[in-house]
Design a protein around this motif. Sequence first.
Motif, short mmCIF file in Angstrom:
data_model
loop_
_atom_site.label_atom_id
_atom_site.label_comp_id
_atom_site.label_asym_id
_atom_site.label_seq_id
_atom_site.Cartn_x
_atom_site.Cartn_y
_atom_site.Cartn_z
N GLY A 119 0.66 -1.32 0.09
CA GLY A 119 -0.12 -0.02 0.06
C GLY A 119 0.65 1.28 0.05
O GLY A 119 0.31 2.31 -0.10
N GLU A 120 2.19 1.14 0.13
CA GLU A 120 3.03 2.23 0.04
C GLU A 120 3.45 2.58 -1.23
O GLU A 120 4.01 1.70 -2.02
CB GLU A 120 4.33 2.11 0.89
CG GLU A 120 5.18 3.23 0.99
CD GLU A 120 6.42 2.90 1.87
OE1 GLU A 120 6.99 3.62 2.54
OE2 GLU A 120 6.83 1.56 1.95
N SER A 121 3.17 3.81 -1.69
CA SER A 121 3.72 4.18 -3.32
C SER A 121 5.01 4.31 -3.26
O SER A 121 6.03 4.55 -2.35
CB SER A 121 3.07 5.33 -3.68
OG SER A 121 3.29 6.50 -3.22
N TYR A 122 5.63 4.19 -4.56
CA TYR A 122 7.01 4.32 -4.82
C TYR A 122 7.51 5.78 -4.26
O TYR A 122 8.46 6.01 -3.68
CB TYR A 122 7.35 4.23 -6.18
CG TYR A 122 8.94 4.88 -6.66
CD1 TYR A 122 10.09 4.17 -6.13
CD2 TYR A 122 8.89 6.04 -7.23
CE1 TYR A 122 11.40 4.52 -6.57
CE2 TYR A 122 10.46 6.50 -7.64
CZ TYR A 122 11.35 5.94 -7.22
OH TYR A 122 12.83 6.23 -7.36
N TRP A 123 6.46 6.86 -4.67
CA TRP A 123 6.76 8.16 -4.32
C TRP A 123 6.82 8.42 -2.89
O TRP A 123 7.56 9.34 -2.36
CB TRP A 123 5.83 9.33 -4.88
CG TRP A 123 6.01 8.80 -6.58
CD1 TRP A 123 5.13 8.36 -7.22
CD2 TRP A 123 7.09 9.41 -7.34
NE1 TRP A 123 5.42 8.18 -8.41
CE2 TRP A 123 6.77 8.90 -8.45
CE3 TRP A 123 8.46 9.96 -7.07
CZ2 TRP A 123 7.50 9.05 -9.78
CZ3 TRP A 123 9.37 10.22 -8.32
CH2 TRP A 123 8.60 9.70 -9.33
N ARG A 124 6.14 7.62 -2.11
CA ARG A 124 6.31 7.71 -0.62
C ARG A 124 7.55 6.77 0.00
O ARG A 124 8.03 7.37 1.02
CB ARG A 124 5.08 7.28 0.12
CG ARG A 124 3.82 8.09 0.00
CD ARG A 124 2.71 7.51 0.94
NE ARG A 124 1.41 8.62 0.77
CZ ARG A 124 1.12 9.68 1.66
NH1 ARG A 124 2.20 9.93 2.72
NH2 ARG A 124 0.42 10.33 1.48
#
Length: 389
Positions: A192-197
């Motif tokens: 659920g964690e995006s690459y950008w985060r």
Amino acid sequence: MAAVQNDEDAVLGVAARWRDRKRYLWLYGLVIPLSPFLAYVLVRYLELGVFWASGAIIIAVICPLIDVFAKLDTANPPESAMKALENDRYYRYCTYVYLPVQYAGLIFGCYMLVSQPMGGAERFAMAATLGIVGGVGINAAHELGHKRTTVERWLAKIALAQSFYGHFYVEHNYGHHIRVATPDDPATARFGESYWRFLPRSVSGSLRSAWRYEKARLGRRGKSTWSLRHNNVLNAWAMSVVLYAALIAVFGWQIAPWLVAQAVMAVMFLEGANYLEHYGLLREKRADGKYRRVAPEHSWNSNHVCSNLFLYNLQRHSDHHANPLRRYQTLRSMPEAPQLPAGYAVLILMALVPPLWRRVMDPRLLAHYDHDLTRINIHPPKRKELFAG
């Protein structure tokens, strides 16, 4: 006794007959550091500025196309051949030679940036090529930095100087490999964690972790944290400072922004690989509260042949984490590990578009854990939402 002797003779016979079919294909890894020279040739003769991005084109277009049409490489060397294969110096020379070609390409690329009549987009394209050279250089450093020889460890720092990411040498070996596939590891992406985060969390967390490790290590030895000679973070960064200063002295301050741009792209490439290598995977805790030993199922695996050749078998990541000192040529395919649907380059590009990433990878992660959310490394802001659903 005769039966035992016959078994030993059979094992030795297999080892003697076995040959590494990829032995000379590992030299294809040099195509990437040679890409600045290739870019110049293609632009000169085809007169198309897009070819300044040759390094990015090779990684993001040509390599994935070969992977699509080539069979998956699931073949492993026989156990009887592993020792001889591990000790064959030819394979380490393949990584050693990457470094002089890497720096020749960097210097040539800088010369192109200041000498050729490029527009802004073309300069960015050349910076992207240099960024890919530096990013794959981080991977070469990854291979070298795991080894016990002093020479290879120093070569790892030299390879990292282009991307100004020398602390990776410390954090990867003494932080990531210990905490991998746990919520404590900044380089393990969560479900659920995006690459950008993930990108800023991994960059900042890895830097802090590397510094803490070196401070503690030097403290135990009675050395100053600020010792340039003994602090592996500081002396690795010092190499980058000297390199960048030399390039600016030779090519002028106009090269400085492009050095920064290529370093940023190299780090984004590395962190893209970090993002996909352990996405959502979680090691179980033992009865004593400690995490169980790293196993093949704690890393995503890929057997796509072309991208593995360019990345020195990095995509056989499951065996790498289970056996971190094992050299790249002996890394094995692990069928019990979760498998990626494509090579790293395709998935890194996919990670840049979070909805696409989730559509492709989240079902695979859930299937790996039989849809049991309690076994998954979940991004904390998503936990309440997921369990409520």
